[in-house]
Design an enzyme around this catalytic site. Structure first.
Site, PDB file in Angstrom:
ATOM      1  N   TYR A   1       0.852  -1.197   0.000  1.00  0.00           N
ATOM      2  CA  TYR A   1       0.000   0.000   0.000  1.00  0.00           C
ATOM      3  C   TYR A   1       0.893   1.255   0.000  1.00  0.00           C
ATOM      4  O   TYR A   1       1.795   1.379   0.850  1.00  0.00           O
ATOM      5  CB  TYR A   1      -0.930  -0.004   1.223  1.00  0.00           C
ATOM      6  CG  TYR A   1      -1.685   1.291   1.360  1.00  0.00           C
ATOM      7  CD1 TYR A   1      -2.706   1.614   0.463  1.00  0.00           C
ATOM      8  CD2 TYR A   1      -1.351   2.224   2.341  1.00  0.00           C
ATOM      9  CE1 TYR A   1      -3.372   2.827   0.558  1.00  0.00           C
ATOM     10  CE2 TYR A   1      -2.017   3.437   2.440  1.00  0.00           C
ATOM     11  CZ  TYR A   1      -3.024   3.726   1.543  1.00  0.00           C
ATOM     12  OH  TYR A   1      -3.673   4.939   1.628  1.00  0.00           O
TER      13      TYR A   1
ATOM     14  N   SER B   1     -10.435  17.266  -2.364  1.00  0.00           N
ATOM     15  CA  SER B   1     -11.528  17.959  -3.040  1.00  0.00           C
ATOM     16  C   SER B   1     -11.507  19.464  -2.735  1.00  0.00           C
ATOM     17  O   SER B   1     -11.985  20.253  -3.541  1.00  0.00           O
ATOM     18  CB  SER B   1     -12.878  17.316  -2.734  1.00  0.00           C
ATOM     19  OG  SER B   1     -13.120  17.335  -1.376  1.00  0.00           O
TER      20      SER B   1
ATOM     21  N   CYS C   1     -10.802  13.803   4.682  1.00  0.00           N
ATOM     22  CA  CYS C   1     -11.695  14.837   5.232  1.00  0.00           C
ATOM     23  C   CYS C   1     -11.927  15.940   4.210  1.00  0.00           C
ATOM     24  O   CYS C   1     -12.142  17.092   4.581  1.00  0.00           O
ATOM     25  CB  CYS C   1     -11.101  15.445   6.495  1.00  0.00           C
ATOM     26  SG  CYS C   1     -11.183  14.364   7.888  1.00  0.00           S
TER      27      CYS C   1
ATOM     28  N   ARG D   1      -7.732   3.895  -4.319  1.00  0.00           N
ATOM     29  CA  ARG D   1      -7.043   5.110  -4.762  1.00  0.00           C
ATOM     30  C   ARG D   1      -6.848   5.181  -6.276  1.00  0.00           C
ATOM     31  O   ARG D   1      -6.970   4.181  -6.983  1.00  0.00           O
ATOM     32  CB  ARG D   1      -5.649   5.149  -4.113  1.00  0.00           C
ATOM     33  CG  ARG D   1      -5.653   5.103  -2.588  1.00  0.00           C
ATOM     34  CD  ARG D   1      -5.815   6.467  -2.015  1.00  0.00           C
ATOM     35  NE  ARG D   1      -5.882   6.489  -0.573  1.00  0.00           N
ATOM     36  CZ  ARG D   1      -5.360   7.461   0.180  1.00  0.00           C
ATOM     37  NH1 ARG D   1      -4.707   8.453  -0.373  1.00  0.00           N
ATOM     38  NH2 ARG D   1      -5.505   7.453   1.477  1.00  0.00           N
TER      39      ARG D   1
ATOM     40  N   LYS E   1       4.814   9.510   2.586  1.00  0.00           N
ATOM     41  CA  LYS E   1       4.717   9.835   3.998  1.00  0.00           C
ATOM     42  C   LYS E   1       6.012   9.498   4.757  1.00  0.00           C
ATOM     43  O   LYS E   1       6.259  10.009   5.840  1.00  0.00           O
ATOM     44  CB  LYS E   1       3.508   9.121   4.618  1.00  0.00           C
ATOM     45  CG  LYS E   1       2.181   9.632   4.068  1.00  0.00           C
ATOM     46  CD  LYS E   1       2.136  11.118   4.174  1.00  0.00           C
ATOM     47  CE  LYS E   1       0.854  11.852   3.923  1.00  0.00           C
ATOM     48  NZ  LYS E   1      -0.147  11.464   3.018  1.00  0.00           N
TER      49      LYS E   1
ATOM     50  N   ASP F   1      -1.178  17.201  -1.188  1.00  0.00           N
ATOM     51  CA  ASP F   1      -0.832  16.422   0.006  1.00  0.00           C
ATOM     52  C   ASP F   1       0.301  16.975   0.875  1.00  0.00           C
ATOM     53  O   ASP F   1       0.152  17.029   2.079  1.00  0.00           O
ATOM     54  CB  ASP F   1      -0.501  14.983  -0.413  1.00  0.00           C
ATOM     55  CG  ASP F   1      -0.663  13.998   0.727  1.00  0.00           C
ATOM     56  OD1 ASP F   1      -1.499  14.241   1.608  1.00  0.00           O
ATOM     57  OD2 ASP F   1       0.046  12.978   0.746  1.00  0.00           O
TER      58      ASP F   1
ATOM     59  N   HIS G   1       1.673  18.570   6.023  1.00  0.00           N
ATOM     60  CA  HIS G   1       0.719  17.690   5.337  1.00  0.00           C
ATOM     61  C   HIS G   1      -0.399  18.571   4.792  1.00  0.00           C
ATOM     62  O   HIS G   1      -1.485  18.649   5.365  1.00  0.00           O
ATOM     63  CB  HIS G   1       0.193  16.679   6.378  1.00  0.00           C
ATOM     64  CG  HIS G   1      -0.655  15.597   5.824  1.00  0.00           C
ATOM     65  ND1 HIS G   1      -1.654  14.987   6.538  1.00  0.00           N
ATOM     66  CD2 HIS G   1      -0.654  14.966   4.627  1.00  0.00           C
ATOM     67  CE1 HIS G   1      -2.227  14.045   5.820  1.00  0.00           C
ATOM     68  NE2 HIS G   1      -1.640  14.011   4.645  1.00  0.00           N
TER      69      HIS G   1
HETATM   70  C1  OXD Z   1      -2.934   9.972   3.576  1.00  0.00           C
HETATM   71  C2  OXD Z   1      -2.732  10.094   2.122  1.00  0.00           C
HETATM   72  O1  OXD Z   1      -3.330   8.893   4.043  1.00  0.00           O
HETATM   73  O2  OXD Z   1      -2.491  11.199   1.646  1.00  0.00           O
HETATM   74  O3  OXD Z   1      -2.726  10.971   4.266  1.00  0.00           O
HETATM   75  O4  OXD Z   1      -2.786   9.085   1.412  1.00  0.00           O
HETATM   76 MN    MN Z   2      -2.062  12.663   3.034  1.00  0.00          MN
END
Ligand code: OXD
Ligand code: MN
Length: 655
Positions: free
Chosen positions: A244, A301, A297, A418, A253, A314, A272
């Site tokens: 993943y 979008s 959240c 995704r 990340k 991101d 982030h």
């Molecule tokens: C997260 C992503 O989980 O951006 O924060 O995929």
């Molecule tokens: Mn993220």
């Protein structure tokens, strides 16, 4: 040829002794052909040689390929992922599907740990998942011993942030997953040539990833040995037995965690956050916003609101430039986005890209007759009853109604399924996407999933109060991490999962950030909440109403609107929202709705502040400003309650 190579030192367990090797022993020589050796030589980077050599010897792959920035090499990786069955071609040109294990559908927070010397553990407080460095290294290096047996390994170089910029950070990725190497190609900027510009410096991040042994369905077999260990001392992350992307891709990340530590030392911020250009309705002006929202959240979008332009969804690096202006870049060049609810109405730009021929990796959705199907893709699309999906590698062919071992019905597409695509494929990509200088940050938005406390949008009083707003961010959990969804969790700056420095120091770095910035250039800080519900559990807001809250915030940046001062910050005036709803959507924004969603719920805010106080109770070195803001907000709320004689204060009472 019998050169002496001084760069190959023994590992952590044997200390100090430098062993000399012939060049033939270097780079895990037996794995590389001449051409690939030359590519590594051309980097002129002794540390890179040492790292490659050491980890190939530990992981023992069957073969290694080194990828540079040429199109030929990049095409090779893309094809490799298909040839190895990690991705399967779909009907639409450029589209492929990749599946992660049934048990590897989200970030694994429990097994993601920061390696810290046992003597330093206490300073990391109670919210950072740590493991003793020696113990953790031993554990993970044992798991990595021979973990790439029989596999082809890809070595790649990337640049975090635009190349040739003061934001650029070079990164070396070693992975036995062609899917990972291909995804990173879509998501990050090529970095082989940039790596040469390091001129031998050791200042780069590196990542060793192994999907580990695979099942016959090409998914990770030994999930119980999934580990993601972050080593700040060496600027590296080891991640094993996963696929993943939130767990496996070094540049995403994992690099964010290393960058947060580097930023703290060098006085900048790694966050982030998305970056997007908010346009006024008449398109006469655009203003750059950053936004931090916990996963799932509405972050992507918000970055993709129709009419605005996107730079990133991101992760950003933020620095103050020579003129004292805060600037930011997207460290990525693609989007690894949640596909659920991407449909022509709610997310038109992404939907258009996902239904057009362009290089796109779908993951963990349903595939039937080579076409992808996902949750919330639109009411008029009929989802076929059979196919393959995220459950198939474990439970076989998919059929609607299939249940898990506990008898719970499974969904045809995972809620955290995704898509991976390049931002350049989007019609609304902003022209400054690759600007090495970054864009001026005028506003920052913090938003969580909050069904009953905060208003849809408010502006904080000033930077320091805004840092408090970010530090106080809470959210109800979602499917982007493993574990139960719907639980209210504290999410400072939406960054808690990635913060690897003591929280007090992290907040202090935010407070310090504007020290070199003139007051008029301080970004305004806003809070948004799209998830407020009425007493019947119905959301007040439609999905695209976030456009209005952004437009109001944009107007505030430029002094277009007055606002109402409340104990928590400034909220919009009713008349301004009426105009904005009318102008943007030709909708009459009702007074009763305004009053309901913009009332200040004193008791709920006080409850929230109590939770926050508890959350930080055992953290060391929290900035004084944090507690000052906490007490101020409490005091103002109680005064207002007393003054107006009610716990739920209508916005009209303040004006
Ligand atoms: C997260 C992503 O989980 O951006 O924060 O995929
Ligand atoms: Mn993220």
């Amino acid at each position: 040829m019998y050169l002496i190579c001084f760069f190959c030192v023994l590992n952590e367990f044997t200390t100090n002794k430098v062993i000399m090797m012939t060049s033939e022993e270097c780079y895990g020589y037996e794995y590389l052909d001449e051409k690939d050796k030359e590519k590594i030589d051309a980097l002129n980077n002794p540390k890179a040689v040492k790292v490659i050599d050491r980890f190939l010897k530990i992981c023992k792959p069957a073969k290694v390929v080194v990828i540079d920035d040429t199109q030929e090499d990049i095409n090779y990786v893309r094809q490799l992922s298909i040839d190895l069955g990690e991705e399967i071609k779909l009907e639409m040109p450029g589209h492929t599907i990749h599946y992660d294990s049934y048990f590897d559908q989200a970030r694994d927070k429990g097994n993601t740990r920061l390696l810290v010397p046992v003597t330093e553990k206490e300073k990391y407080g109670t919210h950072i998942n740590t493991i003793d460095r020696d113990e953790g290294l031993k554990e993970i290096l044992d798991i990595m011993d021979g973990c790439m047996k029989g596999k082809l390994v890809v070595i790649r170089f990337f640049c975090l942030g635009p190349t040739n910029s003061r934001f650029s950070i070079s990164a070396l990725q070693i992975t036995d997953s062609a899917y990972v190497a291909h995804s990173e190609d879509i998501l990050y900027r090529k970095g082989y040539e940039q790596f040469k510009r390091l001129e031998g410096s050791e200042d780069f991040f590196y990542f060793v990833h192994s999907a580990g042994e695979l099942t016959e369905k090409n998914v990770t077999k030994n999930i119980e040995k999934r580990r993601i260990y972050i080593d700040l001392e060496e600027n590296r992350v080891f991640t094993v037995n996963n696929q993943y992307a939130g767990n496996s891709l070094g540049l995403k990340k994992l690099a964010l965690r290393l960058a947060i530590n580097k930023a703290l030392k060098e006085n900048w911020l790694a966050e982030h956050m998305f970056i997007s250009a908010v346009y006024t309705l008449d398109k006469s002006r655009k203003t750059y916003f950053l936004g931090a929202f916990p996963s799932a959240c509405g972050k992507t979008s918000t970055a993709m609101v129709p009419g605005n332009a996107i730079i990133g969804d991101d992760i950003v690096y933020m620095r103050v430039d020579k003129e004292g202006i805060p600037k930011a870049v997207n460290i990525e060049s693609g989007i690894f986005g949640i596909i659920k609810d991407v449909n022509p109405k709610d997310d038109p730009e992404i939907y258009k890209a996902l239904t057009s021929p362009c290089e796109t990796i779908f993951s963990n959705v349903q595939i039937t007759d080579e076409k992808p199907y996902w949750l919330g893709m639109g009411d008029d699309i009929e989802i076929p009853e059979i196919g393959i999906n995220w459950t198939s590698s474990y439970l076989g062919e998919w059929k609607t109604g299939k249940k898990d071992e506990k008898g719970n019905e499974l969904s045809f597409s995972h809620p955290n399924a995704r898509y991976t695509l390049r931002i350049e494929e989007l019609e609304n990509a902003d022209e400054a996407l690759h600007d090495p200088d970054g864009v001026k940050v005028s506003a920052i938005v913090y938003g969580g999933r909050d069904s009953n406390t905060s208003v849809p949008v408010y502006q904080s009083f000033n930077w320091s109060n805004g840092v408090f707003v970010g530090a106080a961010l809470e959210s109800e959990t979602t499917s982007a991490t493993l574990g139960q969804a719907g639980v209210r969790k504290h999410q400072p700056m939406a960054n808690l999962d990635f913060i690897v420095v003591p929280l007090g120091q992290y907040f202090q770095s935010h407070l310090n950030f504007v020290k070199e910035v003139k007051e008029e250039n301080h970004p305004l800080i806003f809070s948004t909440n799209y998830f407020l519900k009425d007493e019947n559990g119905k959301y007040y807001d439609e999905i695209l109403d976030k456009k209005i809250w952004l437009l109001w915030a944009e107007g505030r940046v430029h002094g277009d609107y007055d606002a109402i001062k409340t104990p928590i910050g400034y909220i919009p005036k009713y008349e301004d929202l009426v105009d904005l709803f009318k102008g943007a959507f030709d909708i009459d924004y009702e007074k009763s709705r305004y009053e309901a969603e913009f009332s200040i719920r004193v008791g709920k805010f006080l409850d929230k502040f109590d939770r926050i106080e508890k959350f930080y109770a055992n953290e060391k070195d929290m900035p004084e400003e944090f507690f000052f803001e906490l007490e101020e907000q409490r005091k103002k709320l109680l005064e207002a309650k007393e003054k107006y004689g009610t716990d739920t204060i209508s916005p009209f009472l303040f004006s």
